[in-house]
Design a protein around this motif. Structure first.
Motif, PDB file in Angstrom:
ATOM      1  N   ASN A 194       6.092   4.340  -2.155  1.00  0.00           N
ATOM      2  CA  ASN A 194       4.920   4.884  -1.457  1.00  0.00           C
ATOM      3  C   ASN A 194       3.826   5.291  -2.438  1.00  0.00           C
ATOM      4  N   GLN A 195       4.231   5.835  -3.580  1.00  0.00           N
ATOM      5  CA  GLN A 195       3.237   6.150  -4.608  1.00  0.00           C
ATOM      6  C   GLN A 195       2.531   4.888  -5.102  1.00  0.00           C
ATOM      7  N   GLU A 196       3.290   3.809  -5.272  1.00  0.00           N
ATOM      8  CA  GLU A 196       2.695   2.551  -5.719  1.00  0.00           C
ATOM      9  C   GLU A 196       1.772   1.966  -4.651  1.00  0.00           C
ATOM     10  N   ILE A 197       2.143   2.105  -3.378  1.00  0.00           N
ATOM     11  CA  ILE A 197       1.277   1.605  -2.302  1.00  0.00           C
ATOM     12  C   ILE A 197      -0.045   2.365  -2.290  1.00  0.00           C
ATOM     13  N   ARG A 198       0.002   3.685  -2.502  1.00  0.00           N
ATOM     14  CA  ARG A 198      -1.237   4.460  -2.572  1.00  0.00           C
ATOM     15  C   ARG A 198      -2.123   3.985  -3.726  1.00  0.00           C
ATOM     16  N   ASP A 228       3.494  -7.626  -3.637  1.00  0.00           N
ATOM     17  CA  ASP A 228       4.637  -8.508  -3.369  1.00  0.00           C
ATOM     18  C   ASP A 228       5.914  -7.939  -4.005  1.00  0.00           C
ATOM     19  N   GLY A 229       5.796  -7.356  -5.207  1.00  0.00           N
ATOM     20  CA  GLY A 229       6.945  -6.710  -5.840  1.00  0.00           C
ATOM     21  C   GLY A 229       7.419  -5.506  -5.046  1.00  0.00           C
ATOM     22  N   ILE A 230       6.481  -4.742  -4.485  1.00  0.00           N
ATOM     23  CA  ILE A 230       6.845  -3.596  -3.640  1.00  0.00           C
ATOM     24  C   ILE A 230       7.613  -4.073  -2.412  1.00  0.00           C
ATOM     25  N   ALA A 231       7.150  -5.165  -1.809  1.00  0.00           N
ATOM     26  CA  ALA A 231       7.816  -5.704  -0.618  1.00  0.00           C
ATOM     27  C   ALA A 231       9.239  -6.152  -0.943  1.00  0.00           C
ATOM     28  N   ARG A 232       9.419  -6.804  -2.099  1.00  0.00           N
ATOM     29  CA  ARG A 232      10.764  -7.247  -2.480  1.00  0.00           C
ATOM     30  C   ARG A 232      11.685  -6.052  -2.714  1.00  0.00           C
ATOM     31  N   THR A 233      11.167  -5.015  -3.369  1.00  0.00           N
ATOM     32  CA  THR A 233      11.989  -3.823  -3.617  1.00  0.00           C
ATOM     33  C   THR A 233      12.357  -3.132  -2.314  1.00  0.00           C
ATOM     34  N   GLN A 234      11.409  -3.057  -1.379  1.00  0.00           N
ATOM     35  CA  GLN A 234      11.695  -2.432  -0.080  1.00  0.00           C
ATOM     36  C   GLN A 234      12.780  -3.202   0.658  1.00  0.00           C
ATOM     37  N   SER A 235      12.699  -4.531   0.620  1.00  0.00           N
ATOM     38  CA  SER A 235      13.728  -5.338   1.268  1.00  0.00           C
ATOM     39  C   SER A 235      15.089  -5.113   0.611  1.00  0.00           C
ATOM     40  N   GLN A 236      15.096  -4.989  -0.702  1.00  0.00           N
ATOM     41  CA  GLN A 236      16.345  -4.733  -1.419  1.00  0.00           C
ATOM     42  C   GLN A 236      16.932  -3.381  -1.032  1.00  0.00           C
ATOM     43  N   LEU A 237      16.074  -2.365  -0.939  1.00  0.00           N
ATOM     44  CA  LEU A 237      16.541  -1.027  -0.550  1.00  0.00           C
ATOM     45  C   LEU A 237      17.115  -1.034   0.866  1.00  0.00           C
ATOM     46  N   ILE A 311      15.052   9.737   4.797  1.00  0.00           N
ATOM     47  CA  ILE A 311      14.873   8.302   4.572  1.00  0.00           C
ATOM     48  C   ILE A 311      14.040   7.706   5.694  1.00  0.00           C
ATOM     49  N   LEU A 312      14.329   8.109   6.924  1.00  0.00           N
ATOM     50  CA  LEU A 312      13.527   7.635   8.054  1.00  0.00           C
ATOM     51  C   LEU A 312      12.087   8.126   7.939  1.00  0.00           C
ATOM     52  N   ASP A 313      11.906   9.356   7.462  1.00  0.00           N
ATOM     53  CA  ASP A 313      10.554   9.915   7.317  1.00  0.00           C
ATOM     54  C   ASP A 313       9.748   9.151   6.278  1.00  0.00           C
ATOM     55  N   VAL A 314      10.370   8.871   5.129  1.00  0.00           N
ATOM     56  CA  VAL A 314       9.633   8.212   4.062  1.00  0.00           C
ATOM     57  C   VAL A 314       9.373   6.747   4.425  1.00  0.00           C
ATOM     58  N   HIS A 315      10.249   6.143   5.219  1.00  0.00           N
ATOM     59  CA  HIS A 315       9.991   4.782   5.707  1.00  0.00           C
ATOM     60  C   HIS A 315       8.822   4.786   6.691  1.00  0.00           C
ATOM     61  N   ALA A 316       8.793   5.776   7.580  1.00  0.00           N
ATOM     62  CA  ALA A 316       7.659   5.892   8.507  1.00  0.00           C
ATOM     63  C   ALA A 316       6.360   6.131   7.748  1.00  0.00           C
ATOM     64  N   GLU A 317       6.422   6.898   6.661  1.00  0.00           N
ATOM     65  CA  GLU A 317       5.239   7.115   5.835  1.00  0.00           C
ATOM     66  C   GLU A 317       4.755   5.803   5.217  1.00  0.00           C
ATOM     67  N   MET A 318       5.683   4.945   4.819  1.00  0.00           N
ATOM     68  CA  MET A 318       5.308   3.636   4.273  1.00  0.00           C
ATOM     69  C   MET A 318       4.556   2.812   5.310  1.00  0.00           C
ATOM     70  N   LEU A 319       5.017   2.825   6.556  1.00  0.00           N
ATOM     71  CA  LEU A 319       4.329   2.092   7.616  1.00  0.00           C
ATOM     72  C   LEU A 319       2.911   2.620   7.817  1.00  0.00           C
ATOM     73  N   SER A 342       2.427 -10.594   5.142  1.00  0.00           N
ATOM     74  CA  SER A 342       3.851 -10.903   5.007  1.00  0.00           C
ATOM     75  C   SER A 342       4.688  -9.631   4.915  1.00  0.00           C
ATOM     76  N   PHE A 343       4.181  -8.638   4.198  1.00  0.00           N
ATOM     77  CA  PHE A 343       4.879  -7.352   4.076  1.00  0.00           C
ATOM     78  C   PHE A 343       4.981  -6.675   5.441  1.00  0.00           C
ATOM     79  N   GLN A 344       3.878  -6.664   6.177  1.00  0.00           N
ATOM     80  CA  GLN A 344       3.904  -6.056   7.508  1.00  0.00           C
ATOM     81  C   GLN A 344       4.870  -6.798   8.427  1.00  0.00           C
ATOM     82  N   LEU A 345       4.876  -8.115   8.360  1.00  0.00           N
ATOM     83  CA  LEU A 345       5.790  -8.901   9.196  1.00  0.00           C
ATOM     84  C   LEU A 345       7.245  -8.621   8.820  1.00  0.00           C
ATOM     85  N   GLN A 346       7.505  -8.448   7.547  1.00  0.00           N
ATOM     86  CA  GLN A 346       8.852  -8.133   7.072  1.00  0.00           C
ATOM     87  C   GLN A 346       9.344  -6.816   7.663  1.00  0.00           C
TER      88      GLN A 346
END
Length: 389
Positions: A194-198, A228-237, A311-319, A342-346
């Motif tokens: 989330n820090q990287e997205i900001r 794209d790297g953030i999206a891959r890491t999120q999918s991995q998590l 975890i649910l809160d921080v995921h909602a914050e990412m959205l 693509s990230f949003q679709l993921q």
């Protein structure tokens, strides 16, 4: 890593090895897990000894003393809690053997991610300390309360029985702590994302004022790769969370059963009293210790449950953070827009859901419903006790 946190995690690891909950080695320096003959043989022997101890505990002087001092309803509650804890611990210890390879793979993957992002090792410091302190206080308060309660009946065999009983409690706490630390690791990685997205959004906003087409294209290319790297890491998590749910599915269900019966009994005993004396009528040492033990126990449960929901809160914050990208000027960069969509679709195609052994989702509404059920059943027991006393 901050020194207190490092030593606390090592203490939990060696405590788990001592009790036989972990049947493999973990390098405390690198965090890498591997199967060794020494660890396997010791864990197998420890499990056999624990199984034998549980059989002896069921026929011990402690249980006979409890039965002699309790009325019928107390006997049933003691029996339900004891059978639930023993059964769940036995199932958990057995599941650690057939899930060993998957658990090692999960730990190694989390270890690699932590070494790539060493910031998480400082981010989890406060919550690690909170959990270790709550476990320690809960176990110590339960032991002290039991010793005070049975001080007039204490014998060497009763003392051994008490030790066996709280070995069972320690096993439950260690099992819960493993799930807790894995979820905490994932949460900290989510916070970093989330820090990287900001940071990506702030730089993308600054591109609107960039007049050089070449410079803007170069920076947009860099931002697209970063996103794209953030999206891959999120999918991995998220895949790691799903693996955790599969590996700890039976264990999580067992822990839920233990917590449900234990909290219900704790509420009942807090109102009625362990020896039939209501807390509000007599504030002696036993009742003070009982009040303190109940407070610490519920605090430990809240810390454990909160670690799941954040975890649910921080995921909602990412959205929410990703929705801000829609406010950027259109036509900024085609590749950047493709990566963003693509990230949003993921995230839309694979929403984050935490389930308890595929039965129901674990969210705050479920927790409230479960708490309501626990309180209702506790009050029914209290009413039954008052009507038949």
């Amino acid at each position: 890593m901050v020194e207190p946190t490092k030593y606390m995690l090592r203490m939990v690891y060696f405590y788990s090895r001592l009790l036989g909950v972990l049947n493999f080695d973990i390098d405390v320096t690198t965090g890498r897990a591997r199967i060794t003959r020494r660890a396997s043989i010791y864990a197998a022997l420890a499990n056999v000894v624990l199984f034998s101890f549980f059989i002896l505990l069921s026929k011990s002087e402690l249980m006979e003393t409890m039965w002699s001092k309790a009325d019928v309803l107390h006997e049933y509650l003691y029996l339900v809690i004891h059978v639930t804890r023993v059964s769940c611990v036995l199932v958990t210890l057995l599941s650690r053997w057939w899930q060993r390879q998957h658990l090692i793979k999960l730990i190694n993957e989390l270890s690699r991610m932590a070494w790539r992002k060493p910031e998480v090792m400082t981010m989890w410091r406060r919550r690690v300390i909170m959990k270790c302190v709550s476990i320690f206080m809960s176990e110590v308060s339960q032991v002290v309360l039991t010793l005070v309660f049975f001080q007039n009946y204490m014998t060497i065999y009763l003392a051994i029985s008490i030790g066996l009983l709280y070995t069972l409690t320690a096993l439950v706490n260690v099992i819960i702590s493993h799930i807790y630390f894995i979820n905490l690791n994932v949460y900290c990685h989510y916070c970093l994302l989330n820090q990287e997205i900001r940071a990506v959004f702030a730089e993308a906003q600054s591109l609107e004022a960039e007049h050089s087409e070449a410079a803007r294209m170069r920076r947009c290319c860099h931002l697209a790769e970063h996103l794209d790297g953030i999206a891959r890491t999120q999918s991995q998590l998220q895949n790691l969370l799903q693996s955790t749910a599969r590996i700890f599915g039976i264990q999580s269900l067992c822990v839920a059963a233990i917590l449900y019966s234990s909290v219900m009994a704790t509420i009942y005993f807090s109102i009625v009293g362990y020896n039939g004396v209501n807390i509000s009528s007599s504030w002696n040492l036993t009742n003070v210790l009982q009040f303190f033990e109940t407070t610490v126990y519920f605090a430990d449960i809240l810390i454990t449950m909160d670690n799941l929901y954040i975890i649910l809160d921080v995921h909602a914050e990412m959205l929410t953070l990703l929705q801000q990208f829609a406010t950027l000027a259109p036509g900024l960069d085609e590749r950047f827009e493709v990566v963003y969509e693509s990230f949003q679709l993921q995230l839309a195609r694979n929403p984050l859901k935490l389930k308890l052994f595929y039965f129901y989702k674990m969210d705050r509404s479920t927790a409230v419903a479960m708490l309501s059920s626990i309180v209702t059943h506790s009050l029914v027991l209290v009413q039954y006790k008052l009507q038949n006393s």
